[in-house]
Write a protein that holds these residues in place. Structure first.
Motif, mmCIF file in Angstrom:
data_model
loop_
_atom_site.group_PDB
_atom_site.id
_atom_site.type_symbol
_atom_site.label_atom_id
_atom_site.label_comp_id
_atom_site.label_asym_id
_atom_site.label_seq_id
_atom_site.Cartn_x
_atom_site.Cartn_y
_atom_site.Cartn_z
ATOM 1 N N VAL A 37 -6.787 3.605 2.299
ATOM 2 C CA VAL A 37 -8.213 3.659 1.954
ATOM 3 C C VAL A 37 -8.947 4.659 2.849
ATOM 4 O O VAL A 37 -9.677 5.519 2.364
ATOM 5 C CB VAL A 37 -8.869 2.259 2.052
ATOM 6 C CG1 VAL A 37 -10.382 2.354 1.951
ATOM 7 C CG2 VAL A 37 -8.333 1.349 0.962
ATOM 8 N N GLN A 82 -14.408 -0.415 4.496
ATOM 9 C CA GLN A 82 -13.056 -0.078 4.053
ATOM 10 C C GLN A 82 -12.290 -1.340 3.653
ATOM 11 O O GLN A 82 -11.522 -1.318 2.698
ATOM 12 C CB GLN A 82 -12.311 0.675 5.144
ATOM 13 C CG GLN A 82 -12.806 2.090 5.324
ATOM 14 C CD GLN A 82 -11.959 2.882 6.295
ATOM 15 O OE1 GLN A 82 -10.796 2.586 6.529
ATOM 16 N NE2 GLN A 82 -12.547 3.908 6.875
ATOM 17 N N THR A 83 -12.512 -2.435 4.354
ATOM 18 C CA THR A 83 -11.841 -3.691 4.017
ATOM 19 C C THR A 83 -12.268 -4.171 2.630
ATOM 20 O O THR A 83 -11.430 -4.589 1.822
ATOM 21 C CB THR A 83 -12.143 -4.773 5.073
ATOM 22 O OG1 THR A 83 -11.657 -4.315 6.334
ATOM 23 C CG2 THR A 83 -11.498 -6.096 4.732
ATOM 24 N N GLU A 84 -13.549 -4.084 2.347
ATOM 25 C CA GLU A 84 -14.035 -4.494 1.028
ATOM 26 C C GLU A 84 -13.461 -3.604 -0.068
ATOM 27 O O GLU A 84 -13.090 -4.088 -1.147
ATOM 28 C CB GLU A 84 -15.561 -4.468 0.996
ATOM 29 C CG GLU A 84 -16.193 -5.542 1.856
ATOM 30 C CD GLU A 84 -17.677 -5.351 2.081
ATOM 31 O OE1 GLU A 84 -18.348 -6.372 2.337
ATOM 32 O OE2 GLU A 84 -18.169 -4.199 2.024
ATOM 33 N N HIS A 117 -10.595 -1.990 0.097
ATOM 34 C CA HIS A 117 -9.188 -2.375 0.008
ATOM 35 C C HIS A 117 -9.031 -3.603 -0.882
ATOM 36 O O HIS A 117 -8.191 -3.637 -1.781
ATOM 37 C CB HIS A 117 -8.635 -2.642 1.418
ATOM 38 C CG HIS A 117 -7.512 -3.615 1.477
ATOM 39 N ND1 HIS A 117 -6.252 -3.328 1.018
ATOM 40 C CD2 HIS A 117 -7.469 -4.888 1.933
ATOM 41 C CE1 HIS A 117 -5.471 -4.390 1.189
ATOM 42 N NE2 HIS A 117 -6.202 -5.342 1.752
ATOM 43 N N GLU A 118 -9.856 -4.625 -0.634
ATOM 44 C CA GLU A 118 -9.757 -5.869 -1.394
ATOM 45 C C GLU A 118 -10.135 -5.683 -2.862
ATOM 46 O O GLU A 118 -9.536 -6.291 -3.743
ATOM 47 C CB GLU A 118 -10.642 -6.935 -0.750
ATOM 48 C CG GLU A 118 -10.131 -7.381 0.601
ATOM 49 C CD GLU A 118 -11.113 -8.248 1.378
ATOM 50 O OE1 GLU A 118 -12.274 -8.415 0.927
ATOM 51 O OE2 GLU A 118 -10.719 -8.751 2.445
ATOM 52 N N LYS A 175 -3.719 -0.025 -0.357
ATOM 53 C CA LYS A 175 -3.321 -0.404 1.001
ATOM 54 C C LYS A 175 -4.410 0.002 1.994
ATOM 55 O O LYS A 175 -5.009 1.067 1.873
ATOM 56 C CB LYS A 175 -2.007 0.254 1.392
ATOM 57 C CG LYS A 175 -0.836 -0.253 0.606
ATOM 58 C CD LYS A 175 0.437 0.446 1.054
ATOM 59 C CE LYS A 175 1.610 -0.026 0.216
ATOM 60 N NZ LYS A 175 2.851 0.644 0.598
ATOM 61 N N ARG A 176 -4.629 -0.869 2.984
ATOM 62 C CA ARG A 176 -5.681 -0.623 3.986
ATOM 63 C C ARG A 176 -5.558 0.758 4.619
ATOM 64 O O ARG A 176 -6.541 1.462 4.783
ATOM 65 C CB ARG A 176 -5.628 -1.671 5.082
ATOM 66 C CG ARG A 176 -6.165 -2.997 4.695
ATOM 67 C CD ARG A 176 -6.094 -3.959 5.868
ATOM 68 N NE ARG A 176 -6.295 -5.305 5.423
ATOM 69 C CZ ARG A 176 -7.410 -5.995 5.635
ATOM 70 N NH1 ARG A 176 -8.396 -5.454 6.313
ATOM 71 N NH2 ARG A 176 -7.528 -7.228 5.192
#
Length: 106
Positions: free
Chosen positions: A55, A41-43, A45-46, A51-52
């Protein structure tokens, strides 16, 4: 843009908005462009600038519709003939934005 009251009344509450520019659309487009990979999820988001907190919610709705799958922390586009066709079409016209972020595979 307004919709007709008939469409409003007939559309299921659980319907997912896949209009261009929405979070689910952007996530699905990104995953289709990179159908040979899975992302956290972080990837996501980036890569998408979503927004985190949004996602995870969008991915859950996409999963409920069978459009994405996940194992552990990783998410990928679902294995579905319709999505495979969409992924092939998306890969053929992928934007440089995602290529700039992840670089070339070669």
């Amino acid at each position: 843009m307004p919709i007709s009251i008939d469409r409003f009344d007939e559309e299921p509450v659980s319907a997912l908005d896949l209009q261009e520019g929405t979070h689910p659309y952007r996530l699905l487009q990104f995953l289709a462009t990179h159908s040979d990979q899975a992302f956290t999820q972080t990837e996501l988001h980036e890569a998408t600038n979503i927004k985190r907190g949004s996602v995870g919610a969008a991915l859950s709705r996409l999963e409920e519709r069978g459009l994405v799958r996940h194992r552990g922390r990783y998410w990928a586009i679902a294995e579905d003939d319709r999505l495979a066709s969409y992924a092939a079409q998306t890969n053929a016209s992928s934007s440089s934005t995602t290529d700039d972020y992840y670089g070339d595979e070669e």
